[in-house]
Design a protein around this motif. Structure first.
Motif, PDB file in Angstrom:
ATOM      1  N   VAL A  14       1.333  18.512   0.118  1.00 44.95           N
ATOM      2  CA  VAL A  14       1.954  19.124   1.297  1.00 44.95           C
ATOM      3  C   VAL A  14       1.939  20.636   1.123  1.00 44.95           C
ATOM      4  O   VAL A  14       2.386  21.147   0.099  1.00 44.95           O
ATOM      5  CB  VAL A  14       3.405  18.627   1.462  1.00 44.95           C
ATOM      6  CG1 VAL A  14       4.113  19.385   2.582  1.00 44.95           C
ATOM      7  CG2 VAL A  14       3.411  17.133   1.760  1.00 44.95           C
ATOM      8  N   GLU A  15       1.409  21.310   2.116  1.00 41.84           N
ATOM      9  CA  GLU A  15       1.365  22.767   2.046  1.00 41.84           C
ATOM     10  C   GLU A  15       2.793  23.327   2.007  1.00 41.84           C
ATOM     11  O   GLU A  15       3.662  22.870   2.746  1.00 41.84           O
ATOM     12  CB  GLU A  15       0.634  23.310   3.279  1.00 41.84           C
ATOM     13  CG  GLU A  15      -0.118  24.593   2.995  1.00 41.84           C
ATOM     14  CD  GLU A  15      -0.881  25.066   4.211  1.00 41.84           C
ATOM     15  OE1 GLU A  15      -0.624  26.184   4.637  1.00 41.84           O
ATOM     16  OE2 GLU A  15      -1.713  24.279   4.726  1.00 41.84           O
ATOM     17  N   GLY A  16       3.011  24.271   1.115  1.00 40.73           N
ATOM     18  CA  GLY A  16       4.336  24.879   1.027  1.00 40.73           C
ATOM     19  C   GLY A  16       5.327  24.053   0.227  1.00 40.73           C
ATOM     20  O   GLY A  16       6.500  24.412   0.137  1.00 40.73           O
ATOM     21  N   GLY A  60       7.745  19.670   6.035  1.00 46.33           N
ATOM     22  CA  GLY A  60       6.359  19.289   5.758  1.00 46.33           C
ATOM     23  C   GLY A  60       6.284  17.952   5.033  1.00 46.33           C
ATOM     24  O   GLY A  60       5.400  17.135   5.293  1.00 46.33           O
ATOM     25  N   LYS A  61       7.237  17.730   4.139  1.00 49.19           N
ATOM     26  CA  LYS A  61       7.255  16.451   3.420  1.00 49.19           C
ATOM     27  C   LYS A  61       7.625  15.311   4.359  1.00 49.19           C
ATOM     28  O   LYS A  61       7.072  14.210   4.262  1.00 49.19           O
ATOM     29  CB  LYS A  61       8.231  16.515   2.241  1.00 49.19           C
ATOM     30  CG  LYS A  61       7.674  17.317   1.078  1.00 49.19           C
ATOM     31  CD  LYS A  61       8.500  17.165  -0.179  1.00 49.19           C
ATOM     32  CE  LYS A  61       7.782  17.882  -1.319  1.00 49.19           C
ATOM     33  NZ  LYS A  61       8.553  17.851  -2.572  1.00 49.19           N
ATOM     34  N   ALA A  62       8.572  15.569   5.263  1.00 49.40           N
ATOM     35  CA  ALA A  62       8.940  14.544   6.248  1.00 49.40           C
ATOM     36  C   ALA A  62       7.733  14.203   7.122  1.00 49.40           C
ATOM     37  O   ALA A  62       7.409  13.025   7.338  1.00 49.40           O
ATOM     38  CB  ALA A  62      10.103  15.037   7.110  1.00 49.40           C
ATOM     39  N   ASP A  63       7.041  15.235   7.608  1.00 51.20           N
ATOM     40  CA  ASP A  63       5.859  15.008   8.456  1.00 51.20           C
ATOM     41  C   ASP A  63       4.806  14.195   7.704  1.00 51.20           C
ATOM     42  O   ASP A  63       4.178  13.290   8.275  1.00 51.20           O
ATOM     43  CB  ASP A  63       5.244  16.354   8.893  1.00 51.20           C
ATOM     44  CG  ASP A  63       6.138  17.091   9.878  1.00 51.20           C
ATOM     45  OD1 ASP A  63       7.057  16.444  10.443  1.00 51.20           O
ATOM     46  OD2 ASP A  63       5.930  18.301  10.068  1.00 51.20           O
ATOM     47  N   ALA A  64       4.606  14.540   6.417  1.00 50.50           N
ATOM     48  CA  ALA A  64       3.590  13.830   5.627  1.00 50.50           C
ATOM     49  C   ALA A  64       3.977  12.366   5.436  1.00 50.50           C
ATOM     50  O   ALA A  64       3.125  11.475   5.467  1.00 50.50           O
ATOM     51  CB  ALA A  64       3.406  14.522   4.279  1.00 50.50           C
ATOM     52  N   ALA A  65       5.268  12.112   5.234  1.00 53.75           N
ATOM     53  CA  ALA A  65       5.721  10.726   5.052  1.00 53.75           C
ATOM     54  C   ALA A  65       5.528   9.937   6.349  1.00 53.75           C
ATOM     55  O   ALA A  65       5.042   8.794   6.331  1.00 53.75           O
ATOM     56  CB  ALA A  65       7.191  10.708   4.632  1.00 53.75           C
ATOM     57  N   ILE A  66       5.904  10.550   7.465  1.00 52.90           N
ATOM     58  CA  ILE A  66       5.756   9.877   8.765  1.00 52.90           C
ATOM     59  C   ILE A  66       4.279   9.590   9.034  1.00 52.90           C
ATOM     60  O   ILE A  66       3.909   8.488   9.466  1.00 52.90           O
ATOM     61  CB  ILE A  66       6.370  10.749   9.885  1.00 52.90           C
ATOM     62  CG1 ILE A  66       7.897  10.782   9.722  1.00 52.90           C
ATOM     63  CG2 ILE A  66       5.968  10.247  11.267  1.00 52.90           C
ATOM     64  CD1 ILE A  66       8.607  11.844  10.547  1.00 52.90           C
ATOM     65  N   ASP A  68       0.872  -1.175   0.000  1.00 51.86           N
ATOM     66  CA  ASP A  68       0.000   0.000   0.000  1.00 51.86           C
ATOM     67  C   ASP A  68       0.914   1.230   0.000  1.00 51.86           C
ATOM     68  O   ASP A  68       1.708   1.408   0.923  1.00 51.86           O
ATOM     69  CB  ASP A  68      -0.865  -0.054   1.264  1.00 51.86           C
ATOM     70  CG  ASP A  68      -2.030   0.901   1.195  1.00 51.86           C
ATOM     71  OD1 ASP A  68      -2.205   1.551   0.143  1.00 51.86           O
ATOM     72  OD2 ASP A  68      -2.767   0.994   2.192  1.00 51.86           O
ATOM     73  N   ALA A  69       0.801   2.068  -1.048  1.00 50.95           N
ATOM     74  CA  ALA A  69       1.833   3.090  -1.246  1.00 50.95           C
ATOM     75  C   ALA A  69       1.263   4.493  -1.391  1.00 50.95           C
ATOM     76  O   ALA A  69       0.137   4.678  -1.843  1.00 50.95           O
ATOM     77  CB  ALA A  69       2.667   2.753  -2.479  1.00 50.95           C
ATOM     78  N   SER A  70       2.086   5.489  -1.004  1.00 53.59           N
ATOM     79  CA  SER A  70       1.752   6.910  -1.176  1.00 53.59           C
ATOM     80  C   SER A  70       2.861   7.602  -1.938  1.00 53.59           C
ATOM     81  O   SER A  70       4.028   7.215  -1.841  1.00 53.59           O
ATOM     82  CB  SER A  70       1.621   7.612   0.176  1.00 53.59           C
ATOM     83  OG  SER A  70       0.675   6.993   0.983  1.00 53.59           O
ATOM     84  N   VAL A  71       2.492   8.649  -2.662  1.00 50.80           N
ATOM     85  CA  VAL A  71       3.489   9.486  -3.308  1.00 50.80           C
ATOM     86  C   VAL A  71       3.347  10.905  -2.759  1.00 50.80           C
ATOM     87  O   VAL A  71       2.237  11.396  -2.551  1.00 50.80           O
ATOM     88  CB  VAL A  71       3.351   9.438  -4.851  1.00 50.80           C
ATOM     89  CG1 VAL A  71       1.988   9.929  -5.316  1.00 50.80           C
ATOM     90  CG2 VAL A  71       4.439  10.259  -5.533  1.00 50.80           C
ATOM     91  N   ILE A  72       4.498  11.526  -2.491  1.00 52.99           N
ATOM     92  CA  ILE A  72       4.530  12.907  -2.002  1.00 52.99           C
ATOM     93  C   ILE A  72       5.397  13.711  -2.957  1.00 52.99           C
ATOM     94  O   ILE A  72       6.593  13.474  -3.071  1.00 52.99           O
ATOM     95  CB  ILE A  72       5.116  12.976  -0.574  1.00 52.99           C
ATOM     96  CG1 ILE A  72       4.249  12.171   0.396  1.00 52.99           C
ATOM     97  CG2 ILE A  72       5.248  14.426  -0.116  1.00 52.99           C
ATOM     98  CD1 ILE A  72       4.826  12.052   1.797  1.00 52.99           C
ATOM     99  N   SER A  73       4.778  14.640  -3.682  1.00 52.85           N
ATOM    100  CA  SER A  73       5.528  15.460  -4.640  1.00 52.85           C
ATOM    101  C   SER A  73       4.788  16.763  -4.861  1.00 52.85           C
ATOM    102  O   SER A  73       3.567  16.825  -4.736  1.00 52.85           O
ATOM    103  CB  SER A  73       5.670  14.704  -5.969  1.00 52.85           C
ATOM    104  OG  SER A  73       6.254  15.549  -6.946  1.00 52.85           O
ATOM    105  N   ALA A  74       5.537  17.808  -5.239  1.00 53.63           N
ATOM    106  CA  ALA A  74       4.907  19.079  -5.597  1.00 53.63           C
ATOM    107  C   ALA A  74       4.595  19.126  -7.089  1.00 53.63           C
ATOM    108  O   ALA A  74       3.992  20.067  -7.568  1.00 53.63           O
ATOM    109  CB  ALA A  74       5.839  20.238  -5.240  1.00 53.63           C
ATOM    110  N   VAL A  75       5.019  18.090  -7.820  1.00 54.73           N
ATOM    111  CA  VAL A  75       4.998  18.158  -9.277  1.00 54.73           C
ATOM    112  C   VAL A  75       3.867  17.295  -9.841  1.00 54.73           C
ATOM    113  O   VAL A  75       3.758  16.114  -9.510  1.00 54.73           O
ATOM    114  CB  VAL A  75       6.367  17.678  -9.819  1.00 54.73           C
ATOM    115  CG1 VAL A  75       6.369  17.667 -11.329  1.00 54.73           C
ATOM    116  CG2 VAL A  75       7.465  18.589  -9.288  1.00 54.73           C
ATOM    117  N   ASP A  76       3.049  17.905 -10.705  1.00 56.14           N
ATOM    118  CA  ASP A  76       1.897  17.204 -11.274  1.00 56.14           C
ATOM    119  C   ASP A  76       2.277  15.888 -11.952  1.00 56.14           C
ATOM    120  O   ASP A  76       1.567  14.898 -11.834  1.00 56.14           O
ATOM    121  CB  ASP A  76       1.195  18.099 -12.313  1.00 56.14           C
ATOM    122  CG  ASP A  76       0.346  19.150 -11.635  1.00 56.14           C
ATOM    123  OD1 ASP A  76       0.040  18.985 -10.437  1.00 56.14           O
ATOM    124  OD2 ASP A  76      -0.013  20.135 -12.298  1.00 56.14           O
TER     125      ASP A  76
END
Ligand SMILES: [Zn+2]
Length: 402
Positions: free
Chosen positions: A261-263, A274-280, A237-245
Motif C-alpha cells: 500500500v502506497e504510504g 489506503g490499507k482499508a481500500d486495499a483490504a476492500i 484464499d488469503a491476502s496480507v497487508i503490512s508495511a513490515v517485511d
C-alpha cells in the motif's frame, strides 16, 4: 464467509499515569472497535510460547496458525522472502546491516559500534555500498542483496555453523572486538570496513555531516521456514497487508498474496485509509481472508510516545476498521472479524513484553454478549483465556486445519 483479521501491532500496554491510569486501548476514542467488542467473543490469548522471545514474527506466525515452537526461524529468512529473494534448501539468510563504527582506533576490533543504522542511511546510498561489498566478498555460495535503508541481506549456501550473532543495536557504544562472531564471519566484517570506510558514498556523507556506513554487521541467521500453504490448511484464499517485511514474509511463505500500500510506512502517520481500500479491493477480487497488520502502535511503544499510540489506535478503529466493516455489511453475506495485538509494547518498557493480549472474534451471523470496550481489563474479566495463539484461527473459522 469473509474473514478480516486486524493486528494493531503492540497496542496492548499497562495503565499509564499520563492517561489517568488508563491504558492506550482504554484511552483511545474508538467507537467502531468498541461496538464490535460488544457483540464479540472476547478474551485473552498468549501468542508467544514460554521460553520464546516476544518478537513480532513469533506472535504473527501463531496468529496465522503456525506453531512458533516449530516454525519460528528468525527474521532474516522472512525479510529475504519479502525482498523477493529465492531461498533454496541449505540456504541461510543473514540480516546484513550497514553500521557506523568509530574511526580513531588503529585496528578494527578496537572500534566502537556508534550506530546500528548509519544515521538511517538512504536506500540509494546503501545500495552502492552493498554492491561494493558484494564485488569483493561475494562468492558462488555467498551473495549480498541491497534492501531498504540500513537493512540488507546476505544469503550463504551451507555456511559454517554458528548462530549466536550479536545484534548491533544491543551493543551501541561498546567495542566490536568483544562482539565479533568467530571466523570466517569476523573476517567478512573486518574486510567490509576496508571496502567501505573510504568509499565515495561515505566521503560524500561525511561532507554533509552524516555518519559513514563504514562496516557491515551480520546477525539473525536462519533457513526459510517450511510453512504449509494457508490455503491448503484452511481452504481460504488469503491476502496480507503490512508495511513490515517480516509480516509480508510470513504471508508469502504461507502462500498468501502480499499487497503493498502506497504510504504505508510502519509509523503512526501511516496510510490507514489506503490499507482499508486495499483490504476492500482484496475482498472484491474474491479473497476470503484479509490479514491487515498495522505497525504504528508498536512503533509508538518503542519510541515511548503515549499520545501518538492512543491516536494510532483511534485511527485504526475509525479510518481502517470502520470502512472495511461498512463494506462487509453492504455485501449482505456473513463475515467474521478478529482483532488483537500480537504482543504488548508498553510505552514504559519501550520493548515487547510477553503478557497475554486481548482478542475479539465477531461473527455477523452469530452475535455474542461481549464487553463494553476493547481493552486489556475488559478482556481479562471475561475469564476466557487461550494459552496457544496458534489455535485462534480454528476459533475464528470454526474449522479444524487440514
Ligand atoms: Zn509486533
Amino acid at each position: 464467509m469473509n474473514y478480516l483479521v486486524l493486528i494493531p501491532d503492540g497496542a496492548a500496554d499497562y495503565p499509564i499515569d499520563a492517561l489517568g491510569g488508563k491504558t492506550p486501548l482504554e484511552a483511545a476514542d474508538k467507537p467502531t472497535l468498541d461496538r464490535l467488542a460488544a457483540d464479540s467473543l472476547v478474551g485473552t490469548v498468549s501468542n508467544v510460547p514460554d521460553g520464546m522471545v516476544p518478537e513480532s514474527d513469533t506472535a504473527n506466525l501463531a496468529i496465522l496458525s503456525y506453531d512458533p515452537k516449530i516454525y519460528s526461524k528468525g527474521r532474516s529468512p522472512l525479510e529475504a522472502v519479502s525482498m523477493g529473494l529465492e531461498m533454496k534448501p541449505g540456504d541461510i539468510a543473514f540480516r546484513c546491516n550497514v553500521v557506523t563504527l568509530s574511526e580513531e582506533q588503529a585496528c578494527y576490533d578496537d572500534r566502537i559500534m556508534l550506530d546500528h543504522s548509519a544515521d538511517e542511511i538512504t536506500t540509494e546510498e546503501a545500495a552502492g555500498l552493498i554492491r561494493a561489498v558484494a564485488e569483493v566478498l561475494g562468492t558462488e555460495e555467498r551473495a549480498f542483496y541491497p534492501g531498504v535503508s540500513y537493512r540488507h541481506c546476505m544469503i550463504w549456501h551451507c555456511p559454517p555453523a554458528y548462530r549466536e550473532f550479536n545484534r548491533p543495536h544491543d551493543f551501541l557504544g561498546e567495542r566490536v572486538g568483544d562482539k565479533l562472531p568467530p571466523e570466517p564471519y569476523a573476517s567478512l566484517l573486518r574486510r567490509s570496513y576496508e571496502i567501505l570506510n573510504r568509499h565515495p558514498v561515505n566521503e560524500a556523507r561525511r561532507a554533509r555531516g552524516l555518519r559513514p556506513a563504514n562496516s557491515i554487521w551480520l546477525w539473525s541467521p536462519g533457513a526459510k521456514p517450511a510453512l504449509s500453504s494457508f490455503r491448503e490448511k484452511w481452504g481460504l484464499d488469503a491476502s496480507v497487508i503490512s508495511a513490515v517485511d517480516l509480516i509480508k514474509g510470513i504471508g508469502l511463505c504461507a502462500g498468501m498474496e502480499s499487497i503493498d500500500v502506497e504510504g504505508a510506512t510502519g509509523n503512526y502517520k501511516t496510510n490507514y485509509k489506503g490499507k482499508a481500500d486495499a483490504a476492500i479491493d482484496a475482498f472484491r477480487r474474491g479473497k476470503e481472508l484479509v490479514y491487515v497488520h498495522v505497525e504504528a502502535p508498536d512503533e509508538c511503544g518503542h519510541r515511548a510516545e503515549t499520545g501518538n499510540k492512543v491516536t494510532s489506535i483511534s485511527r485504526i478503529s475509525e479510518e481502517l476498521l470502520k470502512p472495511i466493516l461498512h463494506f462487509l455489511d453492504a455485501c449482505r453475506e456473513p463475515y467474521a472479524v478478529m482483532v488483537l495485538p500480537d504482543h504488548p509494547t508498553p510505552v514504559c518498557r519501550r520493548t515487547h513484553t510477553r503478557e497475554p493480549v486481548p482478542f475479539l472474534i465477531y461473527r455477523s451471523d452469530r452475535r455474542q454478549q461481549g464487553v463494553s470496550r476493547f481493552c486489556e481489563r475488559e478482556a481479562e474479566k471475561t475469564g476466557i483465556y487461550l494459552p496457544e495463539g496458534h489455535r485462534l484461527m480454528a476459533l475464528l473459522t470454526g474449522k479444524e486445519p487440514s
